[in-house]
Design an enzyme around this catalytic site. Structure first.
Site, PDB file in Angstrom:
ATOM      1  N   CYS A 135      49.859  40.067  44.870  1.00 53.79           N
ATOM      2  CA  CYS A 135      50.008  39.955  43.422  1.00 53.79           C
ATOM      3  C   CYS A 135      48.710  39.515  42.769  1.00 53.79           C
ATOM      4  CB  CYS A 135      51.130  38.975  43.095  1.00 53.79           C
ATOM      5  SG  CYS A 135      51.236  38.618  41.343  1.00 53.79           S
ATOM      6  N   CYS A 138      49.035  37.003  39.882  1.00 54.76           N
ATOM      7  CA  CYS A 138      49.320  35.622  40.284  1.00 54.76           C
ATOM      8  C   CYS A 138      48.078  34.950  40.868  1.00 54.76           C
ATOM      9  CB  CYS A 138      50.409  35.565  41.358  1.00 54.76           C
ATOM     10  SG  CYS A 138      51.755  36.698  41.122  1.00 54.76           S
ATOM     11  N   ASP A 139      47.322  35.676  41.679  1.00 52.66           N
ATOM     12  CA  ASP A 139      46.301  35.016  42.513  1.00 52.66           C
ATOM     13  C   ASP A 139      44.862  35.432  42.224  1.00 52.66           C
ATOM     14  OD1 ASP A 139      48.357  33.692  43.901  1.00 52.66           O
ATOM     15  OD2 ASP A 139      48.709  35.467  45.111  1.00 52.66           O
TER      16      ASP A 139
END
Ligand code: NDP
Length: 322
Positions: A135, A138-139
Site C-alpha cells: 500500500c 499507507c507507507d
C-alpha cells in the site's frame, strides 16, 4: 444474540451501497466493517473514474461519504470482523470478534486482499516493518529520499509507482513481461516520469536483507536488495533498494465460506448469472468477492445495489420483510 433482518459483511463500495438500499427499504441493516473498514479504496490515492466527481476524489474521502450516507438512512455499523459464518441453518448465524448475531438474510461484500509474491519473505517483512508493503498510500512516506521498487504491471503497480515518486529518489518498476497491463493513460503518465525506471522481463526470486540495530538496541531485519531473474534469458541479478511495494493483484476474501458456498478455482464466490443470489437462498454476494473481471468501485457499488434489491425481494417472498 441479536437478530437482524439483513446483515451485510464488508464496507467497500459494494457493502455500503447494499446498506444504502437496504436501509432505504426499511430493512435496518447491520453492517460489519471488517478488518479494513472502507475496503481497498481507503488505500488508494485519487479516484478519477467514479461518476459524479469530475475533479476526482481521494479514495478515503469517497468511502467517508458513503459511510455517512448509510448512517443517515439508519444503517448500524459495527467495527467487528466476522470470524465464523454458519449458513446451513435458519436463521443464519455469524460470530464476530465481539459477539454472535443471527440474520434472515446475509449480504457478503468481503472484497479482495492484496496478493504477495509467494516467496514468503515479502509478506513476512511487510508484517515486521522491514520495508515491504502492498500500500503506497499507507507507507510511501517512509521512503522519502530512498531508492525503491514496485512489482507488477497493472493499474495498481503503475499508479503506486507514480505516487511513490513523490517520496523516493528512484522507483524501479519490475514487470515479468515487456508490456504493461495498465491502461494507456496511466502507462503514459508513469513512463514519462523520469524517476520511474521500468525493468522489463524480470521476476523477484528473493528479498535480501540486513540486520540493523535501532537506537533502542532492538534488532530489525530490513530489505537491502532484490534478487531478480530475467524471464527471457534466465540470468540473475541483484538490485539494491530500500523498499519494495508489491502490486500484483488481489485474492477474494472467501475463506469464511469455504465448503458452504460454491467458488471458482481462484476462490471467487459464484452467483446466479445476472443476480447476486448464491446457491443458498437468502445469502447474496456483491463486489470484488464475486467479480474477478471488472473489479471497479462503480461495478462493486452497482452489484451492492443488486444484492440489496435481491435480498429485499427474497425477504418479502418469505414474509420476513416487515
Ligand atoms: P491486475 O490483475 O490488473 O494486474 C496484476 C499485475 O501483476 C499484472 O501485470 C501481472 O502480470 C502481475 N503479476 C501477477 N502475479 C504476479 C507474480 N506472481 N509475480 C509478478 N508479477 C505478477 O491487478 P491490479 O491490482 O493492477 O488491478 C486490478 C483491477 O483494479 C484492474 O481492473 C485495474 O484496472 C483496477 N484498478 C484501477 C485503478 C484506477 O482506475 N485508478 C487503480 C488500480 C487498479 P501480467 O500482466 O503478466 O499478468
Amino acid at each position: 444474540m441479536s437478530h437482524h433482518k439483513v446483515i451485510i459483511v464488508g464496507t467497500g463500495p459494494a457493502g455500503y451501497t447494499a446498506a444504502l438500499y437496504a436501509s432505504r427499504a426499511n430493512l435496518a441493516p447491520l453492517v460489519f466493517e471488517g478488518a479494513q473498514p472502507g475496503g481497498q479504496l481507503t488505500i488508494t490515492t485519487e479516484v478519477e473514474n467514479f461518476p459524479g466527481f469530475r475533479q476526482g476524489i481521494a479514495g478515503p474521502a469517497l468511502m467517508d461519504e458513503m459511510r455517512e450516507q448509510v448512517i443517515r438512512f439508519g444503517t448500524t455499523l459495527k467495527p467487528e470482523t466476522v470470524l465464523q459464518a454458519d449458513l446451513q441453518g435458519r436463521p443464519f448465524k455469524l460470530t464476530t470478534d465481539k459477539g454472535e448475531y443471527t440474520a434472515d438474510a446475509v449480504i457478503i461484500a468481503t472484497g479482495a486482499s492484496a496478493m504477495w509474491l509467494g516467496i514468503g519473505k515479502d509478506e513476512q517483512l511487510s508484517r515486521s516493518g522491514g520495508g515491504v508493503s502492498a500500500c503506497a498510500t499507507c507507507d510511501g512516506f517512509f521512503f522519502r529520499g530512498k531508492e525503491i521498487a514496485v512489482v507488477g504491471g497493472g493499474d495498481t503497480a503503475v499508479e503506486e509507482a507514480t505516487f511513490l515518486t513523490k517520496f523516493a529518489t528512484r522507483v524501479h518498476l519490475i514487470h515479468r513481461r515487456d508490456k504493461l497491463r495498465a491502461s494507456k493513460a496511466m502507462q503514459e503518465r508513469a513512463l514519462k516520469n523520469e524517476k520511474i525506471q521500468p525493468l522489463w522481463n524480470k521476476v523477484v526470486l528473493d528479498v535480501l536483507t540486513s540486520t540493523l540495530e535501532t537506537p533502542m538496541g532492538e534488532k530489525v531485519e530490513k530489505i537491502r536488495a532484490l534478487k531478480l531473474k530475467d524471464t527471457v534469458d534466465g540470468s540473475e541479478s541483484e538490485l539494491a533498494v530500500e523498499g519494495l511495494f508489491v502490486a500484483i493483484g488481489h485474492r477474494p476474501n472467501t475463506s469464511l465460506f469455504a465448503g458452504q458456498l460454491p467458488m471458482d478455482e481462484t476462490g471467487y464466490l459464484q452467483v446466479e448469472k445476472g443476480s447476486s443470489r448464491t446457491s443458498i437462498p437468502g445469502v447474496f454476494a456483491c463486489g470484488d468477492v464475486q467479480d474477478h473481471v471488472y473489479r471497479q468501485a462503480i461495478t462493486a457499488a452497482g452489484s451492492g445495489c443488486m444484492a440489496a434489491i435481491d435480498a429485499e425481494r427474497w425477504l418479502a417472498e418469505q414474509g420476513l420483510a416487515d
